[in-house]
Motif scaffolding. Sequence first.
Motif, PDB file in Angstrom:
ATOM      1  N   LEU A   1     -21.544  67.311   9.045  1.00  0.00           N
ATOM      2  CA  LEU A   1     -22.795  67.197   8.608  1.00  0.00           C
ATOM      3  C   LEU A   1     -23.351  65.067   8.821  1.00  0.00           C
ATOM      4  CD1 LEU A   1     -23.723  69.528   6.449  1.00  0.00           C
ATOM      5  CD2 LEU A   1     -24.090  69.799   9.097  1.00  0.00           C
TER       6      LEU A   1
ATOM      7  N   HIS B   1     -18.735  70.149   5.915  1.00  0.00           N
ATOM      8  CA  HIS B   1     -18.851  68.671   5.246  1.00  0.00           C
ATOM      9  C   HIS B   1     -18.705  67.354   5.666  1.00  0.00           C
ATOM     10  CE1 HIS B   1     -17.864  65.413   1.836  1.00  0.00           C
ATOM     11  NE2 HIS B   1     -18.904  66.032   1.591  1.00  0.00           N
TER      12      HIS B   1
ATOM     13  N   ARG C   1     -27.907  64.960   1.473  1.00  0.00           N
ATOM     14  CA  ARG C   1     -29.559  65.452   1.880  1.00  0.00           C
ATOM     15  C   ARG C   1     -29.870  64.629   0.435  1.00  0.00           C
ATOM     16  NH1 ARG C   1     -31.790  65.377   6.274  1.00  0.00           N
ATOM     17  NH2 ARG C   1     -30.142  67.293   7.242  1.00  0.00           N
TER      18      ARG C   1
ATOM     19  N   ASN D   1     -34.157  64.459  -1.835  1.00  0.00           N
ATOM     20  CA  ASN D   1     -35.627  64.855  -1.465  1.00  0.00           C
ATOM     21  C   ASN D   1     -36.214  64.273   0.071  1.00  0.00           C
ATOM     22  OD1 ASN D   1     -36.317  65.599  -4.414  1.00  0.00           O
ATOM     23  ND2 ASN D   1     -36.028  62.842  -4.332  1.00  0.00           N
ATOM     24  N   GLY D   2     -35.021  64.752   0.804  1.00  0.00           N
ATOM     25  CA  GLY D   2     -35.658  64.548   2.012  1.00  0.00           C
ATOM     26  C   GLY D   2     -34.741  63.299   3.031  1.00  0.00           C
TER      27      GLY D   2
ATOM     28  N   ASP E   1     -23.445  63.732  11.854  1.00  0.00           N
ATOM     29  CA  ASP E   1     -24.842  63.986  12.247  1.00  0.00           C
ATOM     30  C   ASP E   1     -25.792  63.622  11.296  1.00  0.00           C
ATOM     31  OD1 ASP E   1     -23.276  66.241  13.969  1.00  0.00           O
ATOM     32  OD2 ASP E   1     -24.533  67.624  13.348  1.00  0.00           O
ATOM     33  N   ARG E   2     -26.144  63.101   9.937  1.00  0.00           N
ATOM     34  CA  ARG E   2     -26.673  62.290   8.842  1.00  0.00           C
ATOM     35  C   ARG E   2     -27.054  61.216   9.677  1.00  0.00           C
ATOM     36  NH1 ARG E   2     -25.224  66.196   3.664  1.00  0.00           N
ATOM     37  NH2 ARG E   2     -25.770  68.278   4.628  1.00  0.00           N
TER      38      ARG E   2
END
Lengths: 272, 93
Positions: B27, B24, B67, B69-70, B30-31
């Motif tokens: 990520l 968690h 994330r 819708n992309g 990373d994002r």
Amino acid sequence: MTGRTIVVTSGKGGVGKSTTTANVGTALAMRGHRVVVIDTDIGLRNLDVILGLESRVAYDLVDVVQGVCKLHQAMIRDKHRFELYLLPAAQTRDKNCIQADQLNALCRNLEREFDYVIVDSPAGIDQGFKIAISAAREAIVVVNPEIAAIRDADRVIGLLEAAGLHRPKLVINRVSQEMMRRGDMMDEDDIVSLLSVEVLGMVPIDERLIIATNRGVPVVYDRKALSGVAFQKIAARIDGDEAVIPVANAKSGLMDRVRGLIGIDRSAFSHV
Amino acid sequence: MFDAIKHAAANGGSAKDQARRRLHDTLIQDRVDLAPEVMEALKRDLLGVITRYMEAPEGFQEFEVRRENGWPVLVCRLKVREHQSKIASININ
């Protein structure tokens, strides 16, 4: 009507991309569709051995795009399912031998003849991956229920979305129902909450899959194999059949169990 | 070696909970490509701005990059005091 081009990718290597491509491709062919699976892992060809077609490789993907041979000369018809074809990767070339627009043109061409064009992507997120995803209109991300694979899958999902491949779907491979029950392995809910994508199905760790791969026969032909049943259900979902997400040790129907007692799908092994 | 695993087990609950928690946080970084200390600074600054206008006695209940819708979306959630007595909830998306 044109076919669907679907890329199978993962980021991390060794999670089961080629195994998923081979089995989902075979299962879709068993459902009566015309299917071609394309190995784009140039230099590290493997889809041919998983399908048991390695002895028939004469030409490859690079030969096709460079005009060395005709498309139909490089396509290998499967031994068991005549609706299934393999377009193998080149083994002694590198990833610079093929351009995105060449693969794109090839896939558009194949879509006219096939219901499904399944592109097996190389591991990683560099050139080979970018070429593989550029030709596809849909994406499947294969993941194992462990930290490194999920982290890489998240990165790949971001790259797919950025490339216009929206809502990629997830195959969770190598799950252990027993470890999930003990709380030692992340389950479907954990993975969905982390990655926010739809799950096509979960495939259990299965010795029968290793045996089937050793024999060069996709495990979907083995009716006793839980992994094979899982891949069948994944193919059904891709095909628009809202089958229940396969649970690793789900009880199968009576007829499935009767077939299981008899053994495997006879059509698969009669040619071997 | 095995002691290290036992030690980690004693402190963090089940193995899958530890994996999920660690992922968690990883990520999120990373994002948005921000180091954990930068995320902490952002959180602190945001809370500072909000508390100039309203009271938020409990701090953030949720602070993550999801994330949707992309797109990566920063989702923050904190309880604030309404009319000095009632507690309402606000979302910043």
